[in-house]
Every structure is written in structure tokens, then in C-alpha cells.
Write a protein that holds these residues in place. Structure first.
Motif, PDB file in Angstrom:
ATOM      1  N   LEU A   8     -15.900   9.801 -16.227  1.00 36.25           N
ATOM      2  CA  LEU A   8     -14.955   9.664 -15.133  1.00 36.25           C
ATOM      3  C   LEU A   8     -15.169  10.820 -14.158  1.00 36.25           C
ATOM      4  O   LEU A   8     -15.014  11.985 -14.527  1.00 36.25           O
ATOM      5  CB  LEU A   8     -13.526   9.658 -15.673  1.00 36.25           C
ATOM      6  N   LYS A   9     -15.530  10.481 -12.935  1.00 34.15           N
ATOM      7  CA  LYS A   9     -15.921  11.517 -11.982  1.00 34.15           C
ATOM      8  C   LYS A   9     -14.768  11.995 -11.106  1.00 34.15           C
ATOM      9  O   LYS A   9     -14.716  13.159 -10.720  1.00 34.15           O
ATOM     10  CB  LYS A   9     -17.060  10.989 -11.104  1.00 34.15           C
ATOM     11  N   GLU A  10     -13.874  11.112 -10.782  1.00 33.53           N
ATOM     12  CA  GLU A  10     -12.714  11.492  -9.987  1.00 33.53           C
ATOM     13  C   GLU A  10     -11.656  10.420 -10.146  1.00 33.53           C
ATOM     14  O   GLU A  10     -11.943   9.293 -10.565  1.00 33.53           O
ATOM     15  CB  GLU A  10     -13.083  11.642  -8.506  1.00 33.53           C
ATOM     16  N   GLY A  11     -10.425  10.769  -9.836  1.00 36.36           N
ATOM     17  CA  GLY A  11      -9.382   9.773  -9.953  1.00 36.36           C
ATOM     18  C   GLY A  11      -8.009  10.382 -10.102  1.00 36.36           C
ATOM     19  O   GLY A  11      -7.840  11.601 -10.120  1.00 36.36           O
ATOM     20  N   LEU A  15      -8.015  14.394 -11.763  1.00 37.26           N
ATOM     21  CA  LEU A  15      -9.011  15.023 -12.611  1.00 37.26           C
ATOM     22  C   LEU A  15      -9.403  16.374 -12.028  1.00 37.26           C
ATOM     23  O   LEU A  15      -9.650  16.503 -10.823  1.00 37.26           O
ATOM     24  CB  LEU A  15     -10.253  14.129 -12.741  1.00 37.26           C
ATOM     25  N   LEU A  16      -9.455  17.379 -12.879  1.00 31.50           N
ATOM     26  CA  LEU A  16      -9.753  18.733 -12.437  1.00 31.50           C
ATOM     27  C   LEU A  16     -11.247  18.896 -12.213  1.00 31.50           C
ATOM     28  O   LEU A  16     -12.069  18.520 -13.063  1.00 31.50           O
ATOM     29  CB  LEU A  16      -9.265  19.730 -13.492  1.00 31.50           C
ATOM     30  N   ASP A  17     -11.617  19.423 -11.059  1.00 32.19           N
ATOM     31  CA  ASP A  17     -13.024  19.624 -10.731  1.00 32.19           C
ATOM     32  C   ASP A  17     -13.662  20.648 -11.660  1.00 32.19           C
ATOM     33  O   ASP A  17     -13.006  21.575 -12.143  1.00 32.19           O
ATOM     34  CB  ASP A  17     -13.171  20.105  -9.277  1.00 32.19           C
ATOM     35  N   GLY A  18     -14.963  20.480 -11.901  1.00 32.07           N
ATOM     36  CA  GLY A  18     -15.705  21.453 -12.681  1.00 32.07           C
ATOM     37  C   GLY A  18     -15.737  21.172 -14.172  1.00 32.07           C
ATOM     38  O   GLY A  18     -16.239  21.998 -14.946  1.00 32.07           O
TER      39      GLY A  18
END
Length: 220
Positions: A86-89, A100-103
Motif C-alpha cells: 500500500l503506497k498511499e491512502g 499512511l505515514l511516509d517513509g
């Protein structure tokens, strides 16, 4: 009846995968039981989530997913293996929107059943109102705190780390915040008042009640 084998490879892109509602599943199951003449068996079916595939259950959640699943088994007993990243959302919980937390790597890992291992790190900013108290000194020099009713608004950053099986997802949630608050206070903040009512101030009970609600059951 007969059991055709379904194999090969399928790549999905530029689309949306809608997670089914639990009530829809309840309606479909009796129909499948009556048909029983057509029981497909998946044999090494390669399912790939390609570019811009959204995994969604509006208005609860929406993520961008990618990855590969190898699917075997019958329709009623699927045995997928693979990782969906899951890359973003975003995930909406009552009045609070988590993202979703980056990194970090967020994923669902399937290991032969429909109960994947979930690894997520989510973050949200929630408002907190605190009372300001002013002190006055009486003639006897006894200081008395006077509540003026004036509130101070601040933003609390809440992080939720989910690590564990999907079926036990809400038992594996770790909540932290900045400024630091205890778990009961965090649950009250993200619940927008619902947590206090459902959990009566006890944080494990509040989380359990929130997780057991009809809305959250659809996440699994």
C-alpha cells in the motif's frame, strides 16, 4: 456439478477494487450454496495489481495498492500467497482521518489463507481543547483556582501502528501521540466522543467496541 480449473495470469491497472460489504456476503452465500453445479478451482492463477489500482470501501478507506498474488484453491476456500503493498491512502474513523505515514513500507502479506499479516503505520492530526484556569488570591492569601470557561485549542499528532493478522487487527494496534497522551485519552480524541460512550473511559474496552462496530468489521 463440475470443477473447471482457472489459471494463467491477470493484470489489473487504472481501476478500483471495491471491498465487499459484510451484508453483501451474507446475501451471496445462500445463492452459491444452491447453485453448486459450477465450482471453479483456481490453479496457480497469477493476479497482479498494476498501476493506479485503488483498494476502497467508501467512505471508510481508500488505498493505492500494488503487488502479486498466486491464487490456488476453490472459490469457497481460496489460498492466496503474495504481498500487496500500500503506497498511499486514507482511513476514516468516525471524525478522524488517518493517512499512511511516509517513509515506511505498508503491506498485507498472504500466506495461504484470507487472513493476511498486516503492517501499517498511520498518522492523523486531531484537535484537543483544554481548559485554562486562572488563580486569584483572596485577602486570606488562600489561592483559589477559578474556571473561566476559556478553552485552549491545540493539535495532537496521533500515530497508529498495526502489526499482526487481519483477524486480530485491532488487538495489535499501538497508539502514540505528540504531545504524549495515554491510550484512553488518545481513543477519546480519535473517537470524537464515541469512545467515551462505548468504552466508558476504559481504553481497551473502548478500542474493542470501536473495532467491533459494523463499520469496522468491513475492513477485514
Amino acid at each position: 456439478g463440475f470443477s473447471p480449473e482457472i489459471g494463467g495470469s491477470i493484470t489489473l491497472s487504472e481501476g478500483i477494487v471495491l471491498l465487499p460489504d459484510s451484508s453483501e456476503n451474507a446475501l451471496v452465500s445462500p445463492i452459491l450454496e444452491e447453485i453448486q453445479v459450477f465450482t471453479p478451482q483456481y490453479k496457480n492463477l497469477q493476479l497482479t495489481l498494476g498501476e493506479n489500482i485503488r483498494i476502497a470501501n467508501p467512505p471508510l478507506l481508500e488505498f493505492i495498492g500494488s503487488g502479486d498474488l498466486l491464487v490456488n484453491g476453490f472459490f469457497e476456500d481460496l489460498k492466496p500467497e503474495g504481498i500487496i503493498r500500500l503506497k498511499e491512502g486514507e482511513f476514516n474513523l468516525f471524525t478522524t482521518q488517518f493517512r499512511l505515514l511516509d517513509g515506511y513500507e505498508h503491506f498485507a502479506e498472504f500466506t495461504g489463507d484470507l487472513d493476511p499479516n498486516i503492517e501499517l503505520r498511520l498518522v492523523a492530526s486531531v484537535p484537543e481543547v483544554t481548559r485554562r484556569e486562572f488563580s486569584g488570591t483572596a485577602a486570606s492569601e488562600i489561592r483559589e483556582a477559578v474556571n473561566t470557561g476559556i478553552g485552549e485549542l491545540r493539535t495532537v499528532r496521533v500515530e497508529a501502528v498495526v502489526s499482526g493478522r487481519s483477524s486480530q487487527m485491532f488487538d495489535a494496534v499501538e497508539l502514540t501521540s505528540n504531545p504524549a497522551r495515554d491510550e484512553a485519552e488518545i481513543v477519546a480524541l480519535i473517537g470524537g466522543g464515541f469512545a467515551n460512550t462505548l468504552g466508558r473511559g476504559d481504553s481497551p474496552l473502548a478500542i474493542a467496541n470501536l473495532a467491533g462496530s459494523t463499520v469496522l468489521k468491513n475492513v477485514q
